[in-house]
Write an enzyme that holds these catalytic residues in place. Structure first.
Site, PDB file in Angstrom:
ATOM      1  N   LYS A 165     -13.055   3.134  -6.612  1.00 45.65           N
ATOM      2  CA  LYS A 165     -11.965   3.815  -7.307  1.00 45.65           C
ATOM      3  C   LYS A 165     -12.529   4.791  -8.340  1.00 45.65           C
ATOM      4  O   LYS A 165     -13.646   4.589  -8.822  1.00 45.65           O
ATOM      5  CB  LYS A 165     -11.106   2.777  -8.052  1.00 45.65           C
ATOM      6  CG  LYS A 165     -10.232   1.931  -7.164  1.00 45.65           C
ATOM      7  CD  LYS A 165      -9.369   0.979  -7.980  1.00 45.65           C
ATOM      8  CE  LYS A 165      -8.482   0.136  -7.095  1.00 45.65           C
ATOM      9  NZ  LYS A 165      -7.481   0.888  -6.338  1.00 45.65           N
TER      10      LYS A 165
ATOM     11  N   ARG B  83      -4.465  -6.793   1.237  1.00 45.69           N
ATOM     12  CA  ARG B  83      -3.949  -7.250   2.536  1.00 45.69           C
ATOM     13  C   ARG B  83      -4.968  -8.116   3.262  1.00 45.69           C
ATOM     14  O   ARG B  83      -4.615  -8.977   4.052  1.00 45.69           O
ATOM     15  CB  ARG B  83      -3.521  -6.028   3.366  1.00 45.69           C
ATOM     16  CG  ARG B  83      -4.622  -5.078   3.669  1.00 45.69           C
ATOM     17  CD  ARG B  83      -4.112  -3.696   4.070  1.00 45.69           C
ATOM     18  NE  ARG B  83      -3.755  -2.864   2.917  1.00 45.69           N
ATOM     19  CZ  ARG B  83      -3.273  -1.632   3.016  1.00 45.69           C
ATOM     20  NH1 ARG B  83      -3.059  -1.084   4.203  1.00 45.69           N
ATOM     21  NH2 ARG B  83      -2.968  -0.950   1.934  1.00 45.69           N
TER      22      ARG B  83
HETATM   23  N1  BES Z   1      -4.719  -3.000  -6.245  1.00 46.86           N
HETATM   24  C1  BES Z   1      -4.577  -1.779  -5.546  1.00 46.86           C
HETATM   25  C2  BES Z   1      -3.160  -1.218  -5.631  1.00 46.86           C
HETATM   26  C3  BES Z   1      -2.772  -0.587  -6.940  1.00 46.86           C
HETATM   27  C4  BES Z   1      -3.229   0.675  -7.269  1.00 46.86           C
HETATM   28  C5  BES Z   1      -1.901  -1.207  -7.797  1.00 46.86           C
HETATM   29  C6  BES Z   1      -2.848   1.265  -8.449  1.00 46.86           C
HETATM   30  C7  BES Z   1      -1.515  -0.611  -8.961  1.00 46.86           C
HETATM   31  C8  BES Z   1      -1.983   0.624  -9.289  1.00 46.86           C
HETATM   32  C9  BES Z   1      -4.893  -1.961  -4.059  1.00 46.86           C
HETATM   33  O1  BES Z   1      -5.867  -2.889  -3.784  1.00 46.86           O
HETATM   34  C10 BES Z   1      -5.365  -0.652  -3.554  1.00 46.86           C
HETATM   35  O2  BES Z   1      -6.393  -0.227  -3.979  1.00 46.86           O
HETATM   36  N2  BES Z   1      -4.603  -0.048  -2.650  1.00 46.86           N
HETATM   37  C11 BES Z   1      -4.948   1.222  -2.120  1.00 46.86           C
HETATM   38  C12 BES Z   1      -4.666   1.209  -0.646  1.00 46.86           C
HETATM   39  C13 BES Z   1      -5.213   2.400   0.087  1.00 46.86           C
HETATM   40  C14 BES Z   1      -6.711   2.358   0.116  1.00 46.86           C
HETATM   41  C15 BES Z   1      -4.656   2.410   1.490  1.00 46.86           C
HETATM   42  C16 BES Z   1      -4.109   2.283  -2.832  1.00 46.86           C
HETATM   43  O3  BES Z   1      -2.939   2.031  -3.106  1.00 46.86           O
HETATM   44  O4  BES Z   1      -4.665   3.325  -3.145  1.00 46.86           O
HETATM   45 MN    MN Z   2      -7.815  -2.004  -3.855  1.00 39.39          MN
END
Ligand code: BES
Ligand code: MN
Ligand code: ZN
Length: 481
Positions: free
Chosen positions: A263, A337
């Site tokens: 990230k 997931r």
């Molecule tokens: N924990 C995150 C989702 C999230 C992101 C919650 C920002 C709250 C704020 C999750 O694990 C994630 O990183 N999801 C990705 C999925 C993507 C790679 C398909 C996302 O939402 O960017």
């Molecule tokens: Mn994630």
């Protein structure tokens, strides 16, 4: 903080000794002949109270109250939302001088929802996070007395609200703790501590047991961290053993760096909140132990870190989930997931009447619904309606999202049964479609709480959601059987 409900009229109220007396005045308030009533009537007449909800009159050492601070606050028609806003503004206005005892008094008969709203708002306004502060400033308030002339009528709602507060505060506490103070091991210990409560038991599995279960997807996420994973199994046994349980599954990523698909640095600290689903499950069990409804509930929490060491899972890696389905991990940041799917397979053994998973799953859900409503995904209309209704009752709102099969098209891959991500579009839905593949054996719903579980900015902190929704949902289920 200790909540108490007392049947008090305005005359009785004037004698109740406390540090702050908050009088909640509806717009159609009919004054009696007592002094407090007359004071309110004067404020209304002067236009200082009653015109709009939240209007506040603050008095110091008024002779009409046995408290140094008296706050008259308008609550409009007395709807839950108005009461919540009124209590928040009243208590916010005296934050530094709350003292030890506050009385929240309804000047006229209170509605059940209004009582619940008052209790939740009082807890929220006085919550203080103290963990890991060298000079902690804990909540000074020890007692919050809720007074209403019709107290007996609203006592069930009051009890539900105070139990919900205990659950929400446990959820907030664990969600707020940073990842180094809330590791999978510590979460497991927090769950085990709950097993001291009536009807609650807990089992915590480690890496060996999880490997034996064949949870290859969960293990793939955990392998990038030196912290060992935990799989937490909580039980609340409020009904006969023969009664099939409701299962709650909470995403327990104690820190989500994104893994190799790392990230960006900005706000990455907020990924300590990525176990808010797990924290809400802990909170629900805290509330259940208080309310003792006649039903069985199982709580499942796959807990691990999503980090990056030399063994971390790589984009393109293919793993075998507990269900036997193989998964191509195209993006290591879509880890929620991956841990949830194995927990959903594990849930089958309970032959549940319903399974609800709760997860900070996608940024896309935040884009879609913001921080007002959680995303609700289910193909079971009755279950969906029950969850939406519970959300409305508890002012912990959700919104139903679609699950058409066409949304799953993007999850196709040449290299495994399914990929863990689709394209950018409809990301909250494609995530739900991925989970759905593992839920064929029972009615299932998924709550994406990515936008609702915590606040960012100056008020950064966990909200305790959706403990209110879930407690209400389970209490309604206990009553309908
Ligand atoms: N924990 C995150 C989702 C999230 C992101 C919650 C920002 C709250 C704020 C999750 O694990 C994630 O990183 N999801 C990705 C999925 C993507 C790679 C398909 C996302 O939402 O960017
Ligand atoms: Mn994630
Ligand atoms: Zn995550």
């Amino acid at each position: 903080m200790n909540f108490e409900l007392k049947p008090l009229t305005l005359v009785g109220l004037a004698n109740e000794k406390c540090d702050v007396l908050v009088l909640l005045v509806p717009q159609d308030f009919k004054p009696g002949k007592d002094e407090l009533s007359l004071l309110v009537a004067q404020a209304v007449k002067a236009g200082d109270l009653g015109a709009k909800p939240g209007q506040l009159v603050s008095l110091y050492r008024a002779s009409q109250a046995n408290a140094p601070r008296l706050l008259l606050v308008g609550i409009g028609e007395g709807r839950a939302k108005q009461v919540r806003a009124a209590v928040a503004s009243a208590l916010g206005s005296v934050k530094a001088a709350l003292g030890k005892k506050v009385v929240l008094a309804f000047a006229a008969a209170a509605h059940e929802d209004a009582v619940r709203a008052a209790v939740l708002a009082a807890a929220d306004a006085t919550y203080s996070y103290t963990h890991a502060k060298s000079k902690p400033e804990p909540r000074t308030l020890q007692k919050c007395l809720v007074a209403a002339s019709n107290a007996t009528e609203v006592s069930a709602s009051f009890a539900r609200a105070t139990a919900t507060v205990l659950g929400m505060e446990l959820a907030k506490e664990w969600a707020n703790r940073p990842a180094n103070h809330a590791t999978p091991t510590l979460l497991g210990q927090a769950a085990q501590a709950l097993a001291k409560l009536p009807k609650v038991s807990c089992e915590v599995l480690g890496p060996k047991e999880v490997a034996k279960l064949g949870m290859g997807s969960f293990m793939a996420v955990a392998q990038g961290s030196d912290e060992p994973l935990r799989f937490i199994v909580l039980r609340y046994d409020g009904a006969a053993k023969t009664k099939a349980p409701t299962v709650l599954v909470g995403k327990g990523i104690t820190f989500d760096s994104g893994g190799i698909s790392i990230k960006p640095a900005a706000e990455m600290d907020e990924m300590k909140f990525d176990m808010s689903g797990a924290a809400s499950v802990l909170g629900v069990f805290r509330a259940l132990a208080e309310l003792k409804p006649h039903l069985n509930v199982v709580g499942l929490i796959p807990a691990c870190e999503n980090l990056i060491n030399g063994r971390a899972v790589k984009p393109g890696d293919v793993v075998t989930s507990m269900s036997g389905q193989t998964i191509e991990i195209l993006n290591t940041d879509a880890e929620g997931r991956l841990v949830l799917c194995d927990a959903l397979s594990y849930a089958e053994r309970f032959k549940p009447t319903a399974v609800v998973d709760i997860a900070t799953l996608t940024g896309a859900c935040v884009v879609a619904l913001g921080s007002v409503r959680s995303g609700l995904f289910t193909s079971d209309d009755a279950l969906g309606d029950a969850l939406l209704e519970a959300g409305e009752c508890s002012a912990d709102l959700a919104w139903r999202m679609p699950l058409d099969d066409d949304y799953a098209d993007g999850l196709k891959t040449n290299f495994a049964d399914v990929a863990n991500v689709a394209g950018r579009m409809g990301g909250a839905i494609t995530a739900a479609k991925f989970l759905q593949r593992f839920t064929s054996q029972y009615p299932w719903a998924h709550l994406d709480i990515a936008g609702t579980a915590w606040k960012s900015g100056a008020a950064k902190g966990a909200t305790g959601r959706p403990v209110g929704l879930l407690v209400e949902f389970l209490m309604a289920r206990a009553e309908n059987k």
